[in-house]
Design an enzyme around this catalytic site. Structure first.
Site, PDB file in Angstrom:
ATOM      1  N   ASP A 100      -2.697   4.929  -1.607  1.00 22.99           N
ATOM      2  CA  ASP A 100      -3.326   5.002  -0.391  1.00 22.99           C
ATOM      3  C   ASP A 100      -4.919   5.406  -0.348  1.00 22.99           C
ATOM      4  O   ASP A 100      -4.961   6.321  -0.984  1.00 22.99           O
ATOM      5  CB  ASP A 100      -2.512   5.799   0.807  1.00 22.99           C
ATOM      6  CG  ASP A 100      -2.384   7.376   0.388  1.00 22.99           C
ATOM      7  OD1 ASP A 100      -1.801   7.538  -0.720  1.00 22.99           O
ATOM      8  OD2 ASP A 100      -2.910   7.922   1.042  1.00 22.99           O
ATOM      9  N   ASN A 136       1.328  15.826  -5.151  1.00 18.66           N
ATOM     10  CA  ASN A 136       0.274  16.639  -5.733  1.00 18.66           C
ATOM     11  C   ASN A 136       0.601  16.880  -7.303  1.00 18.66           C
ATOM     12  O   ASN A 136      -0.324  17.305  -8.165  1.00 18.66           O
ATOM     13  CB  ASN A 136       0.297  17.953  -5.007  1.00 18.66           C
ATOM     14  CG  ASN A 136      -0.110  17.936  -3.601  1.00 18.66           C
ATOM     15  OD1 ASN A 136      -0.416  16.691  -2.975  1.00 18.66           O
ATOM     16  ND2 ASN A 136      -0.145  18.880  -2.918  1.00 18.66           N
ATOM     17  N   HIS A 182       1.034   7.561   3.253  1.00 18.46           N
ATOM     18  CA  HIS A 182       0.688   8.243   1.755  1.00 18.46           C
ATOM     19  C   HIS A 182       1.872   7.537   0.851  1.00 18.46           C
ATOM     20  O   HIS A 182       1.593   7.738  -0.441  1.00 18.46           O
ATOM     21  CB  HIS A 182       1.350   9.516   1.847  1.00 18.46           C
ATOM     22  CG  HIS A 182       0.270  10.660   1.376  1.00 18.46           C
ATOM     23  ND1 HIS A 182      -0.945  10.137   0.881  1.00 18.46           N
ATOM     24  CD2 HIS A 182       0.511  11.806   0.575  1.00 18.46           C
ATOM     25  CE1 HIS A 182      -1.582  11.153   0.043  1.00 18.46           C
ATOM     26  NE2 HIS A 182      -0.669  12.254   0.041  1.00 18.46           N
ATOM     27  N   ASN A 217      -4.834  13.744  -3.640  1.00 16.77           N
ATOM     28  CA  ASN A 217      -4.243  14.906  -4.923  1.00 16.77           C
ATOM     29  C   ASN A 217      -3.460  14.046  -5.713  1.00 16.77           C
ATOM     30  O   ASN A 217      -3.257  14.681  -6.744  1.00 16.77           O
ATOM     31  CB  ASN A 217      -3.496  15.799  -3.891  1.00 16.77           C
ATOM     32  CG  ASN A 217      -4.127  16.732  -2.923  1.00 16.77           C
ATOM     33  OD1 ASN A 217      -5.373  17.150  -3.398  1.00 16.77           O
ATOM     34  ND2 ASN A 217      -3.511  17.198  -1.927  1.00 16.77           N
TER      35      ASN A 217
END
Length: 240
Positions: free
Chosen positions: A91, A66, A19, A112
């Site tokens: 990613d 997020n 991530h 997100n």
């Protein structure tokens, strides 16, 4: 002036996560082109430099993935930049490992960080999607992206990050196809430099002890005369 944002989660525990490949891309660009040291601003870390004759602000939001849009939106508003001046590196599970694609606009695709940025600045910005592969089932996606890259992933990750850093000026100049080609060649070139090892010959399959014994035994010699020979001749017939 352009804004390049690399997405990820802050903190050492996330540093090697799939991530966080957006952070990795931003770090690679900053190192390769001698950007300024990272400093805290806009709820993130920023570094300044030049690519292709254009001033670039690199930003790594520190709001956690997020809420990436809070940091990126604040930076865009401060510099009075339009969303078209923004490029985001992140990613992408819907791309195979080592693949890279660029597009402008579109949906968040379940990411997100992108969803947050869309909510703060709209979606008319450029996205550099870095493939990290899909685990195969939806339930494993979070574990996959929050997991560290494996040692074997370095074979494609390192040359890909190098290619992103080396050719970042091509994004500035709008040569997106050329940039993607450079990235693809870097990963393919690594694979070509390390050809597959020739397959080893498999040892012959072990035969059972019974079969070995049977093969070692001499074929039984049939009687030519006597009662047994007469019976066999009667059963199977004999040549005239």
């Amino acid at each position: 002036m352009l804004l390049f944002a690399g997405l990820g989660n802050p903190g050492a525990k996330y540093a090697s996560n799939r991530h966080n490949v957006g952070f990795m891309a931003a770090d690679a660009i900053a190192r390769r082109h001698s950007f300024s040291p990272w400093s805290k601003k806009f709820q993130g870390l920023i570094a300044e430099g030049t690519l292709g004759g254009e001033k670039i602000i690199l930003i790594k939001p520190q709001t956690f993935m997020n809420l990436s849009g809070q940091s990126v939106g604040e930076a865009l508003r401060f510099y009075k930049l339009e969303p078209s001046a923004l490029t985001v590196f992140y990613d992408e599970i819907d791309l195979a490992e080592g693949k890279l694609r660029i597009k402008t606009g579109g949906g968040a695709g379940g990411h997100n960080g992108i969803r947050s940025i869309d909510g703060h600045v709209g979606n008319t910005y450029r996205r550099v999607r870095i493939g990290v592969g899909h685990p195969g089932v939806k339930e494993m996606v979070q574990h996959h992206v929050l997991g560290d890259f494996a040692k074997a992933d370095r074979e494609w990750l390192e040359p890909l990050l190098d290619a992103i850093a080396d050719n970042a000026a091509m994004i500035v100049k709008g040569d997106e196809s050329g940039f993607m080609n450079k990235a693809a060649l870097a990963v393919q070139g690594k694979a070509a430099a390390e050809p597959d090892k020739p397959a080893q010959k498999q040892p012959p399959k072990q035969q059972s002890h019974i079969r070995q014994a049977r093969q070692q035994q001499a074929p039984a010699k049939l009687p030519e005369t006597g009662p047994m020979a007469a019976m066999l001749k009667k059963l199977f017939g004999g040549k005239d």
